[in-house]
Write a protein that holds these residues in place. Structure first.
Motif, PDB file in Angstrom:
ATOM      1  N   MET A   2       0.846  -1.203   0.000  1.00  0.00           N
ATOM      2  CA  MET A   2       0.000   0.000   0.000  1.00  0.00           C
ATOM      3  C   MET A   2       0.878   1.248   0.000  1.00  0.00           C
ATOM      4  N   THR A  21       2.056   5.069   0.677  1.00  0.00           N
ATOM      5  CA  THR A  21       1.797   6.030   1.743  1.00  0.00           C
ATOM      6  C   THR A  21       1.914   7.440   1.190  1.00  0.00           C
ATOM      7  N   SER A  44      -1.743   5.764   4.738  1.00  0.00           N
ATOM      8  CA  SER A  44      -1.527   4.791   3.686  1.00  0.00           C
ATOM      9  C   SER A  44      -2.859   4.200   3.270  1.00  0.00           C
ATOM     10  N   GLU A  80      -5.110   2.641  -0.614  1.00  0.00           N
ATOM     11  CA  GLU A  80      -5.125   2.555  -2.068  1.00  0.00           C
ATOM     12  C   GLU A  80      -5.423   3.934  -2.628  1.00  0.00           C
ATOM     13  N   SER A 116       5.190  -0.720  -2.391  1.00  0.00           N
ATOM     14  CA  SER A 116       5.854  -0.333  -1.156  1.00  0.00           C
ATOM     15  C   SER A 116       4.902  -0.434   0.022  1.00  0.00           C
ATOM     16  N   SER A 117       5.388  -0.991   1.099  1.00  0.00           N
ATOM     17  CA  SER A 117       4.487  -1.079   2.234  1.00  0.00           C
ATOM     18  C   SER A 117       5.227  -0.858   3.531  1.00  0.00           C
ATOM     19  N   SER A 118       6.040  -1.824   3.906  1.00  0.00           N
ATOM     20  CA  SER A 118       6.644  -1.712   5.228  1.00  0.00           C
ATOM     21  C   SER A 118       8.078  -1.222   5.164  1.00  0.00           C
ATOM     22  N   LYS A 161       9.792   0.445   8.247  1.00  0.00           N
ATOM     23  CA  LYS A 161       9.098   1.591   8.840  1.00  0.00           C
ATOM     24  C   LYS A 161       9.012   1.457  10.350  1.00  0.00           C
ATOM     25  N   ASN A 168      10.246   5.216   0.901  1.00  0.00           N
ATOM     26  CA  ASN A 168       8.818   4.917   0.869  1.00  0.00           C
ATOM     27  C   ASN A 168       8.363   4.476  -0.518  1.00  0.00           C
TER      28      ASN A 168
END
Ligand SMILES: Nc1ncnc2c1ncn2[C@@H]1O[C@H](COP(=O)(O)OP(=O)(O)O)[C@@H](O)[C@H]1O
Ligand SMILES: [Mg+2]
Lengths: 353, 281
Positions: free
Chosen positions: A1, A3, A18, A20, A51-53, A80, A115
């Motif tokens: 997801m 950000t 964060s 969609e 990208s997510s964590s 993160k 990110n």
């Protein structure tokens, strides 16, 4: 997801959301508790939607200065919300890596994302997330501390009130109206920390932040780092002094001669190196019976005696059994100390020639 | 491109330089110098000269001084910040190198123009109070042209501040460049001219016919362009005694010469951005 940064309409604090693209999100501002609905912006150029964590991702970074390989194929990622310690002796390539992350120096090859946004191609977008404290902190000497911070605040869209507040918070109170040219090195360093955290960026990159600080300053910076972590900030901090990093880092990367030699938790690293804790036990009266009882235990690597004191190096899991064995063999225990393998040990192992 | 970033940087440059105080000193010096030139400038007559004579008396001297001021303002503006370490912080914000270069040019340009305006402006007012028939418009044109001339040197200086990797080398480069434009180029060009013209045959009565290539070469020296532009544009200067020994060709026009200035500014500004983009900080 993906950000995205949004600003609280009431107190102007920067908040990371964060979701969609196009999604509407209910949010409460952590600063002033204002509730509101934010729409996650549609696609932003350069963002990898996956990208997510990961806050900082470095892949295959190479940087050469006139045939001298300063950073050689370094890859790591910072998650993160964690504090990532970047360790290495002087000249190891820490600053070069950091400057490449910020695209201050242009990497020969490698990909760097903040990110999920590529720094080399979409620097302007990516750098919105970053607060940076360079190794060599420098300001405009003709301007006062407040004028300096206000200048950065204008570019970061932060308020003048925040500048005043930060100067106060970093113990520079009355010095705000003084020209930075008249500051001591320690004061400049504190102001440098204020500049980095100005605008509450979600990612902090600190290059040897305690360099040149007195002990009180070192503690102040460390507390600030921990405070920022509590707010959910990701922190990437480099150092060649291990003791100041060991207690606060979630994970560390160790770089030596331009090569990343390890990347793990402190615990994980010592496990990998098979570094073992040391137990120091003092008893009433030393006897060979006690000594032998410990020596014959499985998992005990070495036993040394000094008078009534035993120094035992053993597997972490054997600690209780060692104590029990001493006791059973008739040792009347006066004192027990246990020392976990330190980052220092890890570091020495990885950076020895 | 973000205008707020550019304006913040421009504003910072102005504050930084005004706080530095030397620029205020330069303005005062300019005004005094202009007054001295106007009052004692021409031989044979004493007392205040009209603005035309003042301008032609100040053109050459002013050009030398303004080019120095522009170089001082600009030669280290980028390399200086890199060397001191403040550039890292600036570039870690979402300010691009292009925005920083534009902001610096605008800010330093404003400081330079203010210096020229204050110096020549105050002197002009004092002179105007003492002489009759003042053509304010021409004096303003003189100030305007001088500002653009200053910006040419600022643009060159800005480029120089991206070329070298050390502030001290940049200073050396700037000093060399100043001598190049004020002394070396004029001597070389006149030297070339001497190979084609027999100066001994020239008397006060003959009009000197100088080949076009000489005038073309002079377009590569901003100081020559400035003197020509002043002579052509300011009527009062044409009629004053100060007009040069070598007359300007008919194909020189204010428009052409201003265009040349503009090309100088744009080319060196673009080169500065290009060099800065590639630089490791
Ligand atoms: N601009 C540069 N030109 C040439 N060599 C450099 C430059 N910057 C760094 N180096 C070299 O690269 C190596 C790594 O430097 P650096 O990243 O500053 O190390 P660290 O921050 O770990 O002390 C050092 O040997 C240093 O001398
Ligand atoms: Mg370093």
């Amino acid at each position: 997801m993906p950000t995205q940064l949004v600003k609280c309409p009431t107190c102007k604090t920067t908040i990371t959301i964060s979701g969609e693209p196009g999604e509407k999100i209910n949010l409460t501002c952590p600063q002033c508790n204002q509730k509101g609905v934010f729409t996650v912006p549609k696609d932003i150029n350069g963002r990898t939607m996956a990208s997510s964590s990961t806050a900082i991702d470095v892949k295959g970074l190479i940087k050469t200065y006139n045939h001298f390989s300063a950073v050689n194929n370094v890859s790591f990622s910072v998650k993160k919300g964690e504090i990532f310690g970047f360790l290495g002796p002087n000249g190891a390539g820490k600053t070069t890596t950091i400057k490449s992350i910020l695209d201050l120096t242009h990497a020969d090859s490698g990909t760097i994302t903040i990110n999920g946004i590529n720094v080399q191609t979409h620097g302007k977008e990516a750098k919105k997330y970053i607060g940076y404290m360079p190794e060599k902190v420098s300001f405009y000497d003709n301007l006062t501390a407040l004028q300096n911070l206000s200048f950065y605040a204008e570019i970061k869209h932060a308020s003048k009130e925040e500048c005043i507040h930060l100067i106060e918070e970093l113990g520079l109170g009355d010095a705000g109206k003084k020209r930075v040219g008249k500051f001591s090195k320690g004061m400049v360093q504190r102001l440098g920390m204020a500049r980095a955290i100005l605008g509450s960026p979600p990612i902090l990159i600190l290059d040897e932040p305690s360099g040149g600080l007195d002990p009180r300053g070192v503690v102040l910076i460390r507390d600030k780092i921990l405070e920022m972590k509590k707010k959910g900030t990701t922190i990437f901090v480099s150092s060649h002094i291990l003791s100041e990093i060991q207690e606060i880092c979630d994970r560390v990367g160790i770089i030596n001669k331009g090569v990343l030699v390890a990347q793990d938790t402190v615990e994980g690293l010592s496990k990998k190196l098979n570094l073992k804790p040391q137990i120091t036990v003092t008893i009433d009266a030393m006897s060979t019976k006690v000594e032998n009882a410990v020596k014959t235990l499985p998992g005990v690597d070495s036993v040394k005696t000094h008078g009534n004191t035993l120094e035992i190096i053993c597997d972490g899991a054997m600690k209780a059994k060692v104590i029990l064995a001493i006791s059973t063999a008739g040792g009347n225990i006066q004192n027990i100390q246990s020392k976990e393998p330190s980052l220092e040990d890890v570091f020495m192992r990885y950076t020895e020639a | 491109m973000q205008t707020n970033v550019i304006l913040s940087i421009a504003k910072k440059e102005i504050m930084d330089n005004i706080r530095n105080k030397w620029i205020i000193l330069v303005s005062v010096m300019f005004a005094l110098l202009t007054l001295v030139v106007s009052y004692f400038g021409s031989l044979g007559s004493s007392g205040w000269q009209n603005l035309g004579n003042t301008i032609s008396g100040m053109t050459q001297l002013g050009a030398y001084l303004i080019s120095i001021v522009a170089f001082m303002l600009g030669y280290a503006t980028i390399i200086g910040e890199i060397e001191r370490g403040s550039m890292s912080a600036l570039l870690s914000l979402s300010a691009t190198r292009f925005e920083i270069t534009v902001g610096k040019f605008l800010g330093l340009g404003a400081v330079l123009c203010l210096t020229i305006l204050a110096g020549y402006g105050v002197a002009g007012l004092v002179i105007a109070l003492n002489v009759a028939n003042v053509n304010y418009l021409e004096y303003l044109a003189f100030i305007g042209i001088t500002m653009i001339f200053g910006l040419v040197f600022l643009s060159v200086a800005l480029f120089f501040s991206t070329v070298f990797s050390k502030r001290s080398t940049a200073l050396g480069g700037a000093i060399f460049l100043w001598f190049l434009f004020t002394i070396i180029l004029p001597i070389v060009f006149v030297g070339l001219l001497a190979t084609t013209i027999d100066f001994t045959e020239i008397t006060m009565q003959t009009t000197l016919v100088v080949p076009d290539w000489y005038h073309f070469l002079n377009l590569f020296n901003p100081i020559s362009v400035y003197t020509a532009l002043i002579t052509i544009t300011i009527g009062a200067v044409q009629s004053s005694t100060g007009a040069g020994l070598i007359p300007n060709p008919s194909w020189y026009s204010s428009g052409l010469l201003l265009g040349v200035f503009l090309v100088w500014i744009i080319v060196f500004f673009a080169l500065a951005v290009w060099r800065f983009q590639r630089k490791d900080i």
